[in-house]
Write a protein that holds these residues in place. Structure first.
Motif, PDB file in Angstrom:
ATOM      1  N   VAL A  88       0.377  -1.314  -0.030  1.00  0.00           N
ATOM      2  CA  VAL A  88      -0.152  -0.334  -0.181  1.00  0.00           C
ATOM      3  C   VAL A  88       1.046   1.426   0.066  1.00  0.00           C
ATOM      4  CG1 VAL A  88      -2.379   1.393   1.066  1.00  0.00           C
ATOM      5  CG2 VAL A  88      -1.522  -1.297   1.517  1.00  0.00           C
ATOM      6  N   ALA A  89       0.486   2.291  -1.067  1.00  0.00           N
ATOM      7  CA  ALA A  89       1.044   3.426  -1.172  1.00  0.00           C
ATOM      8  C   ALA A  89       0.151   4.442  -1.067  1.00  0.00           C
ATOM      9  CB  ALA A  89       1.757   3.731  -2.142  1.00  0.00           C
ATOM     10  N   TRP A  90       0.964   5.590   0.368  1.00  0.00           N
ATOM     11  CA  TRP A  90      -0.603   6.309   1.005  1.00  0.00           C
ATOM     12  C   TRP A  90       0.326   8.214   1.462  1.00  0.00           C
ATOM     13  CZ3 TRP A  90       0.563   2.246   4.092  1.00  0.00           C
ATOM     14  CH2 TRP A  90       1.690   3.124   4.982  1.00  0.00           C
ATOM     15  N   ASP A  91      -0.552   8.994   2.254  1.00  0.00           N
ATOM     16  CA  ASP A  91      -0.137  10.470   1.875  1.00  0.00           C
ATOM     17  C   ASP A  91      -0.579  10.072   3.580  1.00  0.00           C
ATOM     18  OD1 ASP A  91       0.139  12.841   3.197  1.00  0.00           O
ATOM     19  OD2 ASP A  91      -1.363  13.666   0.748  1.00  0.00           O
ATOM     20  N   GLY A  92       1.112  10.382   4.278  1.00  0.00           N
ATOM     21  CA  GLY A  92       1.097  10.597   5.373  1.00  0.00           C
ATOM     22  C   GLY A  92       0.568  11.333   5.990  1.00  0.00           C
ATOM     23  N   ALA A  93      -0.191  12.367   5.401  1.00  0.00           N
ATOM     24  CA  ALA A  93      -0.260  14.170   5.734  1.00  0.00           C
ATOM     25  C   ALA A  93      -1.916  13.479   6.263  1.00  0.00           C
ATOM     26  CB  ALA A  93       0.198  14.651   5.157  1.00  0.00           C
ATOM     27  N   THR A  94      -2.704  13.302   4.561  1.00  0.00           N
ATOM     28  CA  THR A  94      -4.182  12.340   5.361  1.00  0.00           C
ATOM     29  C   THR A  94      -4.315  11.358   5.385  1.00  0.00           C
ATOM     30  OG1 THR A  94      -4.189  12.027   2.209  1.00  0.00           O
ATOM     31  CG2 THR A  94      -4.157  14.869   3.069  1.00  0.00           C
ATOM     32  N   GLY A  95      -3.465  10.569   4.689  1.00  0.00           N
ATOM     33  CA  GLY A  95      -3.832   8.786   5.110  1.00  0.00           C
ATOM     34  C   GLY A  95      -4.795   8.372   4.037  1.00  0.00           C
ATOM     35  N   ILE A  96      -4.539   8.771   2.788  1.00  0.00           N
ATOM     36  CA  ILE A  96      -5.179   8.670   2.021  1.00  0.00           C
ATOM     37  C   ILE A  96      -4.351   7.862   0.336  1.00  0.00           C
ATOM     38  CG2 ILE A  96      -6.855   8.876  -0.220  1.00  0.00           C
ATOM     39  CD1 ILE A  96      -7.898  11.721   1.076  1.00  0.00           C
ATOM     40  N   PRO A  97      -4.829   6.300   0.500  1.00  0.00           N
ATOM     41  CA  PRO A  97      -4.060   5.965  -0.866  1.00  0.00           C
ATOM     42  C   PRO A  97      -3.730   6.701  -2.127  1.00  0.00           C
ATOM     43  CG  PRO A  97      -5.453   4.349   0.171  1.00  0.00           C
ATOM     44  CD  PRO A  97      -5.812   6.155   0.914  1.00  0.00           C
ATOM     45  N   VAL A  98      -2.101   6.007  -2.598  1.00  0.00           N
ATOM     46  CA  VAL A  98      -2.475   6.973  -3.866  1.00  0.00           C
ATOM     47  C   VAL A  98      -3.131   6.367  -5.034  1.00  0.00           C
ATOM     48  CG1 VAL A  98      -0.205   8.826  -2.696  1.00  0.00           C
ATOM     49  CG2 VAL A  98       0.238   5.932  -4.030  1.00  0.00           C
ATOM     50  N   CYS A  99      -3.022   5.173  -4.573  1.00  0.00           N
ATOM     51  CA  CYS A  99      -4.046   3.683  -6.133  1.00  0.00           C
ATOM     52  C   CYS A  99      -3.961   2.848  -4.995  1.00  0.00           C
ATOM     53  CB  CYS A  99      -2.272   3.578  -6.308  1.00  0.00           C
ATOM     54  SG  CYS A  99      -0.994   2.743  -6.489  1.00  0.00           S
ATOM     55  N   ASN A 100      -4.747   1.373  -5.886  1.00  0.00           N
ATOM     56  CA  ASN A 100      -4.457   0.162  -5.173  1.00  0.00           C
ATOM     57  C   ASN A 100      -3.679  -0.193  -5.028  1.00  0.00           C
ATOM     58  OD1 ASN A 100      -7.459   0.589  -6.108  1.00  0.00           O
ATOM     59  ND2 ASN A 100      -7.411  -0.366  -7.493  1.00  0.00           N
ATOM     60  N   ALA A 101      -4.172  -1.234  -4.163  1.00  0.00           N
ATOM     61  CA  ALA A 101      -2.650  -2.382  -3.108  1.00  0.00           C
ATOM     62  C   ALA A 101      -1.991  -2.868  -3.997  1.00  0.00           C
ATOM     63  CB  ALA A 101      -2.991  -2.330  -2.194  1.00  0.00           C
ATOM     64  N   ILE A 102      -0.784  -3.060  -4.579  1.00  0.00           N
ATOM     65  CA  ILE A 102      -0.846  -4.408  -5.165  1.00  0.00           C
ATOM     66  C   ILE A 102      -0.375  -5.302  -4.954  1.00  0.00           C
ATOM     67  CG2 ILE A 102       1.502  -4.649  -7.412  1.00  0.00           C
ATOM     68  CD1 ILE A 102       1.523  -1.989  -7.869  1.00  0.00           C
ATOM     69  N   VAL A 103      -0.773  -6.411  -4.986  1.00  0.00           N
ATOM     70  CA  VAL A 103      -1.702  -8.181  -3.660  1.00  0.00           C
ATOM     71  C   VAL A 103      -0.333  -8.986  -4.475  1.00  0.00           C
ATOM     72  CG1 VAL A 103      -2.707  -9.913  -3.642  1.00  0.00           C
ATOM     73  CG2 VAL A 103      -4.047  -7.947  -4.476  1.00  0.00           C
ATOM     74  N   TRP A 104       0.522  -9.776  -3.287  1.00  0.00           N
ATOM     75  CA  TRP A 104       1.377 -10.012  -3.631  1.00  0.00           C
ATOM     76  C   TRP A 104       1.291 -11.300  -4.555  1.00  0.00           C
ATOM     77  CZ3 TRP A 104       0.033 -15.772  -3.381  1.00  0.00           C
ATOM     78  CH2 TRP A 104      -1.601 -15.501  -2.663  1.00  0.00           C
ATOM     79  N   GLN A 105      -0.049 -11.973  -5.356  1.00  0.00           N
ATOM     80  CA  GLN A 105       0.509 -12.619  -6.660  1.00  0.00           C
ATOM     81  C   GLN A 105       0.917 -11.648  -7.793  1.00  0.00           C
ATOM     82  OE1 GLN A 105      -4.311 -13.125  -5.734  1.00  0.00           O
ATOM     83  NE2 GLN A 105      -3.715 -15.107  -5.066  1.00  0.00           N
ATOM     84  N   CYS A 106       0.461 -10.486  -7.828  1.00  0.00           N
ATOM     85  CA  CYS A 106       0.817  -9.730  -8.724  1.00  0.00           C
ATOM     86  C   CYS A 106       2.084  -9.646  -9.473  1.00  0.00           C
ATOM     87  CB  CYS A 106       0.587  -7.777  -8.613  1.00  0.00           C
ATOM     88  SG  CYS A 106       0.351  -7.266  -9.768  1.00  0.00           S
TER      89      CYS A 106
END
Length: 497
Positions: A88-106
């Motif tokens: 998961v990647a997100w904005d540390g100031a808002t807690g909002i993800p910047v994109c969908n999480a990339i799953v281990w299977q990807c």
């Protein structure tokens, strides 16, 4: 318990978020579960909505407490165990993800993995992280996000980008941003972590262009990392245990001694063996940190097969051959064998011991006489056969022959599968009464932290056998099944390349 009667264990998996409320005897007082959406943008890509993961986790936590007739005041601690490597990647100031999480299977980072191989980093990565270069792990996922999501690069330049696996994302969200941490077991799955020095490796961070400021603090599996906000359950509760799902399952199976091993039959199959306080160098398997408690680190060898229970889901959801997993069992038992049919569940490539990111699923030996029952049996057999490969590689590389294999996970409920597993392995297979060993393992870690139990040895009384499966298969038939399986695996390899 010091405060409260229960430990609430979050078990955030690949297809659903679950929560289990355990008492001090390892008994289940309440449970909650909610599935979430699987996102497939294109072939080989797998994503999750991190916000939906959080929402379903909150639902499961509240459902577990409600189903037990309990309240927040009854809970001594919360533990987290999770699908690993999913990033998961997100904005540390808002807690909002910047994109969908990339799953281990990807598999999207296969080209980047090839670049790392070509750069001659295979040996360095293996020696430092214990891992092989593969899209499975988190490091190349982070690089892909930095390279393809403009908002991520901008946040990184401002020092606001946060990267984390699911344990990290949940701890951050449940503590309202106060805890930006990951535990050593999850860190050891990123392909960025030095498992001996137990720190982020600067060479690999530079190679992948990942700023260390975006990575969480690494903590032990058993320690209070923060307080879950009062708005979740009505009272602040310490989060006191964290571990990746397979590490937690090894702990929950009470594999506390060197040479003990378990196999979890979940979305994939994961065999882990406790190798003690020194990491074992391996070629075909992964060397990983099993857990760290009270300053003591225990290592493990791991063999991972990416698709197991997901193959049964495929029969149900995509092919609509069955309506329930139990129906696959029932059909498989109506035929004497798979009718010459072999199935290789390489939907997202092959894991150990093959590590072929370009392998794909294969259904072979089909004739006009092939029935639904043959297909179901072939799929169930494939789960046991890929587990055979993992166990045999583990025995060879550890120099330890297993006398038994402890099993857990949803598919371990299948009597057909467990008996066939014992037959092809020629080893006893033991199934515990509590199959929620992943959730139980992290709950045990939290319980040790807050004083519910004094030592891991005290926990061995919690493990109780439900069923033992003893090998009962002619040697010539076992050899024929294995030969056909390995022939099918070879047909599946390199397909997408």
């Amino acid at each position: 318990m010091t405060v409260g009667r229960y430990i609430l264990s979050i078990d955030q998996g690949t297809t659903s978020s679950r929560a289990v409320l355990f008492d001090a005897f390892g008994g289940i007082a309440g449970m909650g579960q909610k599935e979430f959406r699987q996102i497939y943008p294109q072939p080989g890509y797998v994503e999750h909505d991190a916000v939906q993961i959080l929402q379903t986790t909150l639902y499961a936590m509240r459902q577990a407490v409600q189903s037990a007739g309990a309240s927040a005041g009854d809970i001594a601690a919360i533990s987290i165990t999770n699908q690993r490597e999913t990033t998961v990647a997100w904005d540390g100031a808002t807690g909002i993800p910047v994109c969908n999480a990339i799953v281990w299977q990807c598999r999207r980072t296969a080209p980047e993995c090839q670049r790392l191989q070509a750069a001659g980093l295979g040996d360095y990565i293996k020696e430092t992280t214990g891992l092989l270069i593969d899209p499975y792990f988190s490091g190349t996922k982070m690089k892909w996000i930095l390279d393809h999501v403009p908002a991520a690069r901008e946040l990184a330049q401002k020092g606001r980008l946060r990267f984390g696996t699911i344990d990290c994302w949940l701890a951050y969200s449940l503590t309202e941003g106060r805890a930006f941490v990951t535990d050593v077991s999850n860190a050891s799955r990123t392909m960025l972590f030095d498992i001996r020095r137990q720190c982020w490796d600067q060479t690999l961070l530079q190679e992948l262009g990942i700023p260390e400021s975006a990575l969480p603090q690494v903590v032990e599996c058993g320690q209070v990392v923060g307080l879950c906000g009062a708005d979740v359950l009505g009272r602040e509760i310490p989060i006191a245990g964290m571990a990746g799902d397979q590490h937690a399952a090894l702990f929950g199976q009470c594999c506390f001694h060197k040479g003990m091993a378990k196999n979890t039959y979940g979305t994939g199959c994961f065999v882990l063996m406790n190798t003690g306080e020194e990491p074992v160098r391996s070629q075909a398997l992964l060397t990983t940190i099993a857990w760290k408690l009270g300053g003591k680190t225990v290592y493990a060898l791991e063999g991972s097969a990416f698709n197991a229970g997901s193959a049964i889901q495929w029969l149900r959801d995509e092919l609509e051959v069955i309506k329930t997993p139990q129906e696959a069992d029932q059909l498989a038992e109506t035929v004497e064998d798979a009718g010459g049919v072999s199935f290789v569940p390489a939907f997202t490539g092959l894991g150990a011991p093959y590590w072929d990111m370009y392998a794909r699923g294969a259904l072979l030996g089909v004739t006009r006489g092939t029935k639904r029952a043959h297909l179901c049996r072939a799929v169930l057999e494939s789960i046991a056969l890929e587990s055979y490969d993992l166990v045999k590689a583990m025995e060879a590389e550890s120099g330890t022959a297993l006398t038994q294999l402890r099993v857990d996970g949803g598919a371990s409920r299948s009597r057909f599968l467990m008996q066939y597993q014992a037959d092809v392995l020629d080893r006893r297979v033991l199934r515990p009464q509590c199959l929620e060993t992943t959730a139980l393992g992290s709950a045990m870690m939290a319980g040790l932290t807050v004083g519910v139990w004094e030592s891991p040895e005290e926990l061995t009384a919690i493990w109780r056998e439900d069923a033992a499966f003893t090998p009962d298969y002619p040697q010539d038939r076992r050899e024929a099944d294995l030969a056909r399986w390995h022939k099918a695996v070879e047909r599946s390899r390199g397909w997408a390349g």
